[in-house]
Design an enzyme around this catalytic site. Structure first.
Site, PDB file in Angstrom:
ATOM      1  N   SER A   1       0.847  -1.182   0.000  1.00 40.65           N
ATOM      2  CA  SER A   1       0.000   0.000   0.000  1.00 40.65           C
ATOM      3  C   SER A   1       0.884   1.233   0.000  1.00 40.65           C
ATOM      4  O   SER A   1       2.052   1.180   0.401  1.00 40.65           O
ATOM      5  CB  SER A   1      -0.886   0.026   1.242  1.00 40.65           C
ATOM      6  OG  SER A   1      -0.124   0.399   2.391  1.00 40.65           O
ATOM      7  N   ASP A   2       0.348   2.358  -0.472  1.00 47.62           N
ATOM      8  CA  ASP A   2       1.018   3.615  -0.189  1.00 47.62           C
ATOM      9  C   ASP A   2       0.960   3.809   1.324  1.00 47.62           C
ATOM     10  O   ASP A   2       0.251   3.094   2.035  1.00 47.62           O
ATOM     11  CB  ASP A   2       0.336   4.766  -0.933  1.00 47.62           C
ATOM     12  CG  ASP A   2       1.274   5.929  -1.201  1.00 47.62           C
ATOM     13  OD1 ASP A   2       2.269   6.087  -0.452  1.00 47.62           O
ATOM     14  OD2 ASP A   2       1.033   6.689  -2.154  1.00 47.62           O
ATOM     15  N   CYS A   3       1.710   4.772   1.827  1.00 47.45           N
ATOM     16  CA  CYS A   3       1.899   4.836   3.285  1.00 47.45           C
ATOM     17  C   CYS A   3       0.619   5.179   4.040  1.00 47.45           C
ATOM     18  O   CYS A   3       0.079   6.273   3.911  1.00 47.45           O
ATOM     19  CB  CYS A   3       3.022   5.800   3.622  1.00 47.45           C
ATOM     20  SG  CYS A   3       4.607   5.118   3.118  1.00 47.45           S
TER      21      CYS A   3
END
Length: 792
Positions: free
Chosen positions: A306-308
Site C-alpha cells: 500500500s502507499d503509506c
C-alpha cells in the site's frame, strides 16, 4: 507518501530503523547457527524456500512482517528489514530505508523524471535506472540502504496542476509505459527466463519449481506506483486520502492502465503499489478485481504494497468499512501483501479473531514478500561475498554517473522560442552577463521531489560564471512566491549593466509537490511583472529560463519580442546548471521535446476532480492531454526547437493492410464481431481476433532524416496516427512511435518504426474493449502525412 503516521508508527519506525542501519549489517542464514534451514539452501527453488520460511513462523511472527519495517525473527537469525527506500531519480532519503548519515554522504542526483522523459531516449532511461541501481547496491553494502525501492511513478500526467506531475514521464500513456519498462529493467537487471504465468486466481504465489520470472534474480526491486488513477493531491475540497476517482471503462483501458500493464508484462517489475484514492467508489487497495488482474491477466510476480497508511485511509478517511479490522481484511483479501505503516501490524490479529481474514491469507502475502527477498539474495549468506560484493563508495557519485546525469539534463532541456537565432550565444560577443530570478542561485530548486543529497551543489549562477567571468546576479524576488516588487529596482539596475540578460522564472517545491497541487497556471506572484520589467530595461532581447515540472502559461513571453528565447529546464538535477550553460553557449544543441501539453490559464477553471479524458462539448468540457484536448494551447505536446534544421522523407510504408485473414472463419464467431453502420464493419475487437494474429499484422515505416543546418544535433522523431472516427472517443491524434537520432550537419540517417496495429492503431470503445478502427489511418511525421487503409 507522507500521510501523518501515528505516534505508535513513529515509535515502531525509530526502534527498527536504528537496528537496521549498521556499517556491518546483520544478514539471514548466518553460520554456524542459522544457515541450515531449508530457506537458506540456494539449490532449492524460490517457491520452496519461501514456503519453508513461512512454515516456521508463528502467527504473531507472521503479523510482524506486514509493515514496511518488518520485525526481526531472532530465533531464526533474521534481522529486521526496511522495505521502504526511494530512488525516483537517484537515491533519496524520503523513506527510512536510505540514510546519508554514514560513510556515504551523497548520491548522484539525476534530473527529475519529467526532464529525462523530455529526452525521448529509451537507452538513456535504462541507463539511469542501471546507474541508480549500482549506487543502491553500493549503499546497501555500506549498511545505508535497503534492496527494495518504490519507484518509478508511472501515473499519467493528466492535469497540469498536479503537484507530482514532475515525477512522471508525462501525459502520453505510450511514453509513460516505455519509460517505466526501461527504468525497471535497468534497475532490476532482470534476466531473461522462461515465462511461466501463474494460473492461480487468488493472488497466491505460484507453485512451480522452475526458473520462471518468479525465480529470476534481482539486483534491486523496483515498484510501479501508484495503482491506479492517482493524480490529485489537494485541490478544492478533495485530498488524495479521500478522493474517489470516477473513471470510465474507456479511459481506464487506454489511459490509466497501460503504463502498469507494461511495467508488469514487459518491465517485469517485482512490486506494485496501490494508491490512496478510491476508484469508482472502492479504495484502490481494496480493489480485488484490479489487483488480481495484475497477477492473473498480466502475470505479476512480486509483492503488492500500500502507499503509506493507505490501508488506514480505507476506514479512517474514506469510511468504506465499519472498522479498522475490516479495512485490514479487505486489503489483504484484495491482494495487498504489506502495509506501509503499522496499521496491519496493529489490527490483523483482531481481524483474524473476528473471522474477517484467515491465517492462510496472511501466508499468501508472506510468500510474495519472502519470494522477492529471496530473489534479491537476502537469504543467500553474507552479501560481502555475493555477486555485488565489490560495489562500494567508489561506485557512488562516480564520474560516469555524473556524466550520465549531465547527458540526461542536456537531452531533456527544451528550447521553446528562439527569435532571430538569439541562441546560441557566442562567448566572444558576451563581455558581461546578468542572471536574475529567485531560483538563479538556489541549489534547492534543482532537484524536484524525492531528491537525496547531491554529489555536488552548484547553482545556475555559479555554472554560468565558468563561461563568463563578469556575470552578475540579482534575485528580483525574495522567493518563488514573489509577493513583493521590493527587489525589482536592484534587478533592473543589474540588467541594465549587462550585455545579455537571463531571467530564471517558474516553479519550485513551494508551488508544486507531494500533497500540494496548484490552483493557477500563471507564474507565481509578481514573477510576470519581474520578467517584463527586466525585458524592458535590457539592452537586447532577454533569455527566459523556466523551472518546474508543471506547465505555466507564458503566452505573454511567447508573444513579446523583447523576450528572444525561452528555455524550459524543469528540475534538471545536480548537473543542470552545467547543461544549461552548454546549451546557451552552443556547446550542446538542444533536442528535448515537451512530454506534456502547456495549457492557458483558463484551463484552471476545469475541475481537477473530473477524471474524464475525452472532451464533452455539450457540457463545455475540453478534454485532457494532446490526445483529447480541444482547447487552445500555449505549447503543444512534443514542442521542441533546435539550433539546426531537419527534413524528413518517408522511404517505405504500406498503403493498405488487409485484416480478413486474422479473423476466425466460423460464421458464429464473425457475428460477435460485427458492429454495423450502414451494413459495413466499422472496427474489429481485439478479443475476437485469431490467436497470435497481432504478430502477423505488424508492419514497418522507414524514413530518412537529413540535417540541413550547420550544426550537428540530435532530433526526436515522433510518429502519430489519426484514426478514422468510426466510434466515439477516438483521439485527436496518438503517438505510435518515437526515436531520438543524432545527425551530423549536412548528413542523413535512416530510421524505422515497427508498428503493431493491435497496440498503436487501436483504441478503447465505450465499454473498455480494445478495437481497431477500419478505414484510413493517417500516419503523421512532422509535416509529412501518409495514408494507410485498414480493410476487411
Amino acid at each position: 507518501m507522507n500521510l501523518q503516521l501515528t505516534l505508535t508508527s513513529l515509535l515502531f519506525f525509530t526502534s527498527a530503523i536504528a537496528e537496521t542501519f549498521d556499517s556491518n549489517p546483520k544478514f539471514p542464514c548466518q553460520p554456524p547457527h542459522h544457515s541450515s534451514y531449508p530457506f537458506c539452501n540456494i539449490s532449492l527453488s524460490t517457491t520452496k524456500r519461501a514456503h519453508s520460511l513461512v512454515s516456521l513462523l508463528t502467527l504473531p511472527e507472521k503479523i510482524g512482517q506486514l509493515s514496511n519495517t518488518a520485525a526481526s525473527l531472532p530465533r531464526l537469525g533474521i534481522p529486521p528489514y526496511e522495505w521502504w527506500s526511494e530512488s525516483l531519480h537517484g537515491l533519496a532519503d524520503n523513506g527510512p530505508g536510505v540514510s546519508f548519515n554514514g560513510s556515504i554522504a551523497s548520491a548522484t542526483s539525476f534530473p527529475q523524471v519529467i526532464v529525462s522523459a523530455a529526452a525521448f531516449n529509451r537507452t538513456l532511461w535504462r541507463g539511469i535506472g542501471s546507474a541508480v541501481a549500482v549506487e543502491g547496491r553500493a549503499m546497501y553494502n555500506g549498511g545505508q540502504a535497503g534492496l527494495t525501492y518504490w519507484a518509478p511513478n508511472i501515473n499519467v500526467f493528466r492535469d497540469p496542476r498536479w503537484g507530482r506531475g514532475q515525477e512522471t514521464p508525462g501525459e502520453d500513456p505510450k511514453v509513460v509505459s516505455e519509460y517505466g519498462v526501461e527504468f525497471v529493467r535497468g534497475f532490476q537487471e532482470v534476466k531473461k527466463t522462461n515465462v511461466l504465468k501463474s494460473s492461480l486466481g487468488d493472488g497466491g504465489h505460484d507453485d512451480d519449481d522452475g526458473d520462471g520470472d518468479g525465480d529470476g534474480k534481482l539486483m534491486l526491486s523496483a515498484c510501479c506506483k501508484h495503482f491506479t488513477a492517482y493524480d490529485l493531491e489537494k485541490w478544492g475540497n478533495f485530498t488524495r486520502y479521500d478522493f474517489n476517482a470516477v473513471v470510465t471503462e474507456q479511459d481506464m483501458e487506454d489511459t490509466y492502465q497501460p503504463p502498469f500493464q507494461s511495467c508488469i508484462e514487459d518491465g517485469k517489475a517485482s512490486c506494485l503499489m496501490c494508491s490512496y484514492n478510491a476508484v469508482n467508489g472502492v479504495p484502490a487497495c481494496a480493489r480485488q478485481d484490479l489487483l488480481q488482474k495484475a497477477r492473473v491477466d498480466w502475470g505479476f510476480k512480486g509483492y503488492i504494497t500500500s502507499d503509506c497508511d493507505a490501508v488506514a485511509t480505507i476506514f479512517d478517511y474514506q469510511g468504506y468499512t465499519n472498522s479498522a479490522e475490516e479495512a485490514v481484511a479487505d486489503a489483504i483479501k484484495a491482494g495487498v501483501d504489506i502495509n506501509c505503516g503499522t496499521y496491519m501490524v496493529r489490527h490483523t490479529q483482531a481481524a483474524i479473531d473476528k473471522g474477517k481474514v484467515s491465517e492462510e491469507q496472511i501466508d499468501r502475502a508472506l510468500l510474495n514478500l519472502f519470494a522477492v527477498q529471496l530473489r534479491l539474495g537476502l537469504f543467500d549468506g553474507n552479501p560481502k561475498q555475493g555477486r555485488y560484493a565489490k560495489l562500494g563508495a567508489n561506485d557512488i557519485c562516480s564520474s560516469s554517473h555524473r556524466e550520465l546525469a549531465l547527458e540526461a539534463a542536456r537531452q531533456g532541456i527544451v528550447l521553446l522560442k528562439n527569435d532571430h537565432k538569439l541562441l546560441p550565444l557566442k562567448k566572444s560577443h558576451v563581455s558581461s552577463l546578468a542572471i536574475i530570478g529567485p531560483m538563479a542561485n538556489n541549489i534547492s530548486s534543482m532537484g524536484g521531489t524525492y531528491t537525496g543529497k547531491p554529489c555536488q551543489r552548484k547553482t545556475l549562477f555559479t555554472e554560468l560564471l565558468e563561461y563568463v567571468k563578469k556575470t552578475s546576479y540579482a534575485s528580483g524576488c525574495s522567493d518563488v512566491a514573489c509577493d513583493s516588487p521590493a527587489a525589482f529596482k536592484e534587478a533592473v539596475a543589474v540588467a541594465k549593466g549587462a550585455d545579455f540578460v537571463i531571467i530564471v522564472a517558474g516553479l519550485d517545491l513551494t508551488q508544486e509537490t507531494e500533497d500540494k497541487d496548484r490552483v493557477s497556471l500563471s507564474l507565481p506572484g509578481k514573477q510576470r511583472d519581474l520578467v517584463t520589467s527586466i525585458a524592458a530595461a535590457s539592452k537586447k532581447p532577454v533569455i527566459l529560463v523556466l523551472t518546474g515540472g508543471g506547465p505555466v502559461d507564458v503566452t505573454f513571453a511567447k508573444t513579446d519580442p523583447r523576450i528572444g528565447s525561452i528555455v524550459w529546464i524543469g528540475y534538471p538535477g545536480e548537473t543542470g546548471g552545467r547543461a544549461l550553460a552548454e546549451i546557451l553557449f552552443g556547446d550542446f544543441n538542444p533536442g528535448g521535446r515537451l512530454p506534456m501539453t502547456w495549457y492557458p490559464q483558463s484551463f484552471s477553471e476545469v475541475a481537477m476532480s473530473d477524471m474524464h479524458m475525452r472532451a464533452d462539448l455539450a457540457r463545455g468540457y475540453p478534454g485532457r492531454t494532446y490526445r483529447f484536448y480541444t482547447g487552445p494551447e500555449v505549447y503543444k505536446f512534443g514542442t521542441g526547437l533546435s539550433y539546426t534544421e531537419f527534413d524528413y522523407e518517408i522511404l517505405s510504408a504500406p498503403t493498405r493492410l488487409g485484416l480478413s485473414e486474422v479473423i476466425p472463419q466460423d460464421s458464429s464467431h464473425k457475428k460477435l464481431l460485427l458492429q454495423k453502420g450502414e451494413g459495413e464493419l466499422r472496427y474489429l475487437q481485439l478479443d475476437d481476433l485469431a490467436v497470435d494474429s497481432c504478430e502477423s499484422l505488424k508492419f514497418s515505416v522507414r524514413f530518412s532524416v537529413r540535417n540541413t543546418g550547420e550544426m550537428d544535433g540530435s532530433h526526436v522523431l515522433m510518429l502519430y496516427s489519426r484514426m478514422p472516427r468510426v466510434l466515439s472517443g477516438v483521439p485527436e491524434r496518438q503517438l505510435i512511435g518515437f526515436e531520438r537520432v543524432h545527425v551530423r550537419s549536412s548528413e542523413m540517417v535512416e530510421a524505422e518504426f515497427v508498428i503493431d496495429p493491435c497496440k498503436q492503431l487501436s483504441v478503447a470503445n465505450d465499454v473498455g474493449k480494445r478495437v481497431i478502427p477500419l478505414g484510413v489511418h493517417d500516419l503523421v511525421l512532422g509535416d509529412l502525412q501518409h495514408s494507410l487503409s485498414l480493410e476487411f
